[in-house]
Write a protein that holds these residues in place. Structure first.
Motif, mmCIF file in Angstrom:
data_model
loop_
_atom_site.group_PDB
_atom_site.id
_atom_site.type_symbol
_atom_site.label_atom_id
_atom_site.label_comp_id
_atom_site.label_asym_id
_atom_site.label_seq_id
_atom_site.Cartn_x
_atom_site.Cartn_y
_atom_site.Cartn_z
ATOM 1 N N UNK A 181 -18.394 36.178 31.622
ATOM 2 C CA UNK A 181 -17.426 36.520 32.662
ATOM 3 C C UNK A 181 -16.132 36.987 32.007
ATOM 4 N N UNK A 182 -15.473 37.950 32.639
ATOM 5 C CA UNK A 182 -14.205 38.464 32.160
ATOM 6 C C UNK A 182 -13.091 37.502 32.553
ATOM 7 N N UNK A 183 -12.335 37.047 31.575
ATOM 8 C CA UNK A 183 -11.229 36.136 31.838
ATOM 9 C C UNK A 183 -9.910 36.867 31.939
ATOM 10 N N UNK A 236 -22.306 29.645 27.882
ATOM 11 C CA UNK A 236 -21.609 30.438 28.904
ATOM 12 C C UNK A 236 -20.196 30.762 28.413
ATOM 13 N N UNK A 237 -19.794 32.017 28.570
ATOM 14 C CA UNK A 237 -18.549 32.473 27.948
ATOM 15 C C UNK A 237 -17.644 33.173 28.950
ATOM 16 N N UNK A 238 -16.387 32.753 28.969
ATOM 17 C CA UNK A 238 -15.327 33.480 29.654
ATOM 18 C C UNK A 238 -14.529 34.189 28.579
ATOM 19 N N UNK A 239 -14.564 35.514 28.565
ATOM 20 C CA UNK A 239 -13.995 36.319 27.487
ATOM 21 C C UNK A 239 -12.619 36.847 27.883
ATOM 22 N N UNK A 240 -11.616 36.583 27.051
ATOM 23 C CA UNK A 240 -10.242 36.997 27.325
ATOM 24 C C UNK A 240 -9.841 38.143 26.391
ATOM 25 N N UNK A 299 -11.584 43.332 36.907
ATOM 26 C CA UNK A 299 -10.509 42.359 36.899
ATOM 27 C C UNK A 299 -11.058 41.015 36.436
ATOM 28 N N UNK A 300 -10.164 40.072 36.231
ATOM 29 C CA UNK A 300 -10.579 38.719 35.898
ATOM 30 C C UNK A 300 -11.619 38.224 36.897
ATOM 31 N N UNK A 301 -12.690 37.662 36.380
ATOM 32 C CA UNK A 301 -13.756 37.127 37.227
ATOM 33 C C UNK A 301 -14.996 37.985 37.264
ATOM 34 N N UNK A 302 -14.889 39.248 36.794
ATOM 35 C CA UNK A 302 -16.063 40.116 36.794
ATOM 36 C C UNK A 302 -17.106 39.569 35.826
#
Length: 542
Positions: A284-286, A249-253, A275-278
């Motif tokens: 997920x977008x960080x 699982x990845x939160x991408x910044x 926005x962050x959280x999408x």
């Protein structure tokens, strides 16, 4: 309805409501119930498969690394690796072999994860030495995406000579005659050459993600926060997600380019419609990622007093490299607060921490940021008590990497002395100040195994020393485990679905060969990952 399964074992849940349990019921990738075996069986219903964890293992939530470069680790698998080099000669041998196998148009892009003190000569390879072994093949030795060592052919491809000015926030190192030495200090200088290297294709990035994820899963890492991604790199993650290939699982910044004018950045980010959280539980977008200063090990972090070595940016105290003007950081922070983006800022030195928190406070005065989880990334060279108080007041997250301290401490001791470095990476101080601390590795430049980081946080051992360095900053194994589970999940806006073994959470788990809360802390480093589960399915078993 998807059939359920019951996982039976010694569960260390990280859930205050039920810290220990003997089984959990899982269906549809989430946890139905946690409790006794009978309670789990009843929740699962008739026909549920029963899985007993291997050996005498202890089950903990899947580890979440709050700051790691998984894609880069995958790309490194196919690049010349200099991390094991112990002399300049070994570096040159590896580069020379790579150059001889390269075609005329190819570059040698080598992974330079070594410290100067690792090399017998106690110095870096020179431009002339690289020229001798590589000839006309351009060479780029990447030192943690901050600094680079290049040869003459690479400088020529980039058009860099004695007349080339230093970019804002970076330095082209020069010899006594003003000629470039081949060392490029900090990312703005690094990118002068890097941008001329043939880009990695999205297909190659996707392949890199497929190839590296088994390594992460074998370490028990089920989720990561990946900082500083370009648009093409973001697209590669989306390709992997769309193809069902993103197990971790990845939160991408997204990375903010410091060279882009703020007005252009604000316009482009305002128009993306996200926005962050999408995203979903896999991708997920960080927050936005910004570099503000340099590093400790390369002597470019922005600190409050003069560095004991050369390399300041010449603007007087504080010393080090400021990658972007403070005014621009304030504008970015205010924009993020207003538009509801999260923001993570690379800030290593105490002066950088001062200035980043000032920018955060200015943004908070207009639009509260606590729920956005603005983050200090690294923040390990001497944060002050006032920094800690302000971070807690603002609700700021601090992303720390104990394994980084393990690796760079010997070099810092040589520059600042043991007493000063014993106060670096002050995990206990941040936690005692009730700051929202998240654990991570900054791998692959530093050991990325969570168990290694947990061990270091509990022992304060560093390279080349038998005794702990700064034992007053030691934390308990329970607190260290929180850094890679509940606390790191919070940093990734995922506390509602990961970090605990509890009903409603994602069914991500790790089976360890020992209980990290009951063995002596020094033994944690020797623990083995026996099994890793993601979404209720076993994805690694040793």
């Amino acid at each position: 309805m998807t059939s359920a399964r019951v996982v039976v074992g010694d569960l260390l849940t990280m859930d205050p409501a039920r810290p220990r349990a003997e089984a959990m019921a899982v269906r549809g990738g989430r946890i139905l119930a946690v409790g006794t075996r009978d309670e789990a069986l009843a929740a699962a219903g008739p026909g549920a498969a029963v899985q007993t964890v291997p050996g005498d293992g202890v089950v903990v939530p899947g580890f979440n690394d709050s700051h790691v470069h998984m894609l880069y680790a995958g790309l490194e698998l196919r690049r010349p690796d200099l991390s094991g080099a112990r002399s300049v000669g070994e570096v040159l041998d590896t580069v020379g072999r790579a150059a001889r196998s390269a075609e005329d148009a190819d570059w040698v892009y080598a992974v330079g994860n070594f410290e100067v003190e690792d090399l017998a000569e106690q110095r870096l390879p020179t431009r002339a030495e690289l020229d001798e072994v590589a000839g006309r093949v351009p060479v780029f030795i990447d030192q943690r995406t901050h600094d680079a060592i290049v040869n003459s052919a690479a400088l020529e491809r980039a058009g860099i000579d004695r007349t080339t000015p230093d970019p804002v926030g970076g330095t082209i190192e020069r010899d006594a005659d003003g000629e470039p030495t081949g060392r490029l200090v900090e990312r703005p200088a690094f990118e002068l050459v890097w941008r001329h290297i043939p880009p990695v294709t999205r297909a190659a990035m996707r392949r890199a993600l497929r190839e590296i994820q088994p390594r992460f899963l074998a370490a028990g890492i089920t989720a990561v926060q990946e900082p500083g991604l370009t648009s093409e790199e973001m697209a590669a993650f989306q390709d992997a997600w769309a193809g069902g290939e993103l197990t971790v699982r990845t939160t991408a910044m997204p990375l903010v380019d410091p060279a882009v004018p703020f007005e252009e950045l604000a316009q482009s980010m305002s128009g993306v419609g996200m926005r962050t959280g999408f995203g979903d539980s896999r991708l997920r977008l960080g927050g936005l990622k910004v570099y503000y200063d340099g590093t400790g090990s390369f002597g470019t972090a922005l600190i409050r007093e003069p560095w004991p070595t050369d390399g300041g940016d010449g603007d007087g105290p504080p010393y080090g490299t400021r990658v972007m003007p403070h005014e621009k950081l304030v504008d970015i922070a205010r924009f993020c607060a207003r538009e509801r983006w999260s923001l993570g800022v690379h800030c290593v030195g105490g002066a950088a921490i001062d200035e980043v928190l000032d920018a955060f406070a200015q943004a908070d005065a207009e639009h509260p940021i606590a729920d956005l989880r603005f983050t200090l990334i690294h923040a390990y060279l001497w944060p002050s008590p006032e920094n800690i108080r302000l971070a807690e007041k603002l609700g700021v997250v601090v992303a720390l990497q104990p394994s980084l301290h393990w690796r760079v401490a010997p070099r810092l001791i040589a520059m600042f002395g043991e007493e000063a470095v014993a106060r670096a990476t002050p995990v206990r101080s941040w936690l005692s100040g009730r700051t929202r601390v998240a654990g991570g590795s900054d791998g692959p430049d530093f050991p990325l195994d969570p168990l290694f980081g947990i061990w270091q946080a509990c022992t304060r051992h560093v390279r080349e020393r038998d005794e702990p360095l700064g034992p007053h900053e030691i934390i308990s194994p329970a607190e260290a485990l929180e850094l890679w589970t509940t606390r790191s999940a919070y940093a990734c806006f995922a506390e509602h679905e990961r970090g605990r073994l509890a009903p409603g959470q994602l069914a991500d788990w790790v089976v360890l060969s020992l209980d990290p809360l009951t063995v002596p802390p020094n033994d944690i480093r020797d623990a083995l990952v026996l099994q890793t589960g993601v979404g209720g399915e076993v994805v690694h078993e040793s």
